[in-house]
Design an enzyme around this catalytic site. Structure first.
Site, PDB file in Angstrom:
ATOM      1  CB  CYS A 103      -0.902  -0.012   1.221  1.00  0.00           C
ATOM      2  SG  CYS A 103       0.025  -0.298   2.758  1.00  0.00           S
ATOM      3  CB  SER A 104       4.319   2.209  -0.723  1.00  0.00           C
ATOM      4  OG  SER A 104       4.349   1.804  -2.067  1.00  0.00           O
TER       5      SER A 104
END
Length: 186
Positions: A103-104
């Site tokens: 999920c960066s």
């Protein structure tokens, strides 16, 4: 004195894994982005039959195999998994599909929009990939396998990204399949 819990919390490897005193519930789970198997361990300790999963990183997938001896293990990008045609029938009869897509690009600590569409090779040695679409790719996995229940774990900014439009698209896509989508920030 041990308090009463749904499953014994004083478990250790000497008891066997999973511990023989855990009552099975006969629910089947399959995971994506499984890493070394932390979620798998939780499901097993709660009595679930964890069938295995998808992991892109070969050394991490090997750790998973050692830790869990899965019935089904796919060492490949989830995009490639979604293209497979001859999957075992039991993967189309899942009680739970579990996934925590990286999920960066949604994380407040990450690069967010500046990283959209950029491919990178991670130090673990896996294939070059972009991360920004993995939530949507996981939705494709849900659409493909149609489990009774799915878990999509991510960061809280997923709900507010692009003024809430990203989450709205995910929610509407899955609700069209008949899922009741409930989102909680923990």
């Amino acid at each position: 004195v041990m308090n009463k819990h749904l499953f014994p919390y004083k478990w250790n490897l000497a008891d066997g894994y999973p511990s023989a005193n855990i009552k099975k519930n006969n629910y089947n789970v399959f995971g994506t982005f499984i890493c070394g198997g932390g979620s798998t361990m939780g499901y097993k300790l709660a009595g679930f039959n964890h069938l295995g999963g998808v992991e892109i990183d070969p050394p991490i997938a090997d750790i998973y195999k050692t830790n869990h001896n899965p019935k089904h293990l796919y060492r490949l990008d989830i995009r490639e998994f979604n293209k497979l045609e001859n999957l075992p029938t039991e993967l189309f009869n899942l009680d739970i599909l579990d996934g925590s897509p990286p999920c960066s690009t949604f994380s407040m600590a990450g690069s967010r929009e500046k990283a959209w569409g950029k491919e990178k090779v991670f130090r673990e040695g896996q294939t070059k990939q972009s991360l920004d679409d993995l939530v949507f790719v996981y939705c494709d996995t849900i659409i493909k396998l149609q489990p009774k229940v799915f878990l999509l774990e991510n960061v809280k900014n997923l709900k507010t990204h692009d003024k809430g439009n990203t989450f709205k698209v995910i929610k509407e896509t899955l609700e069209k399949l008949g899922y009741h989508v409930k989102a909680e920030i923990l």
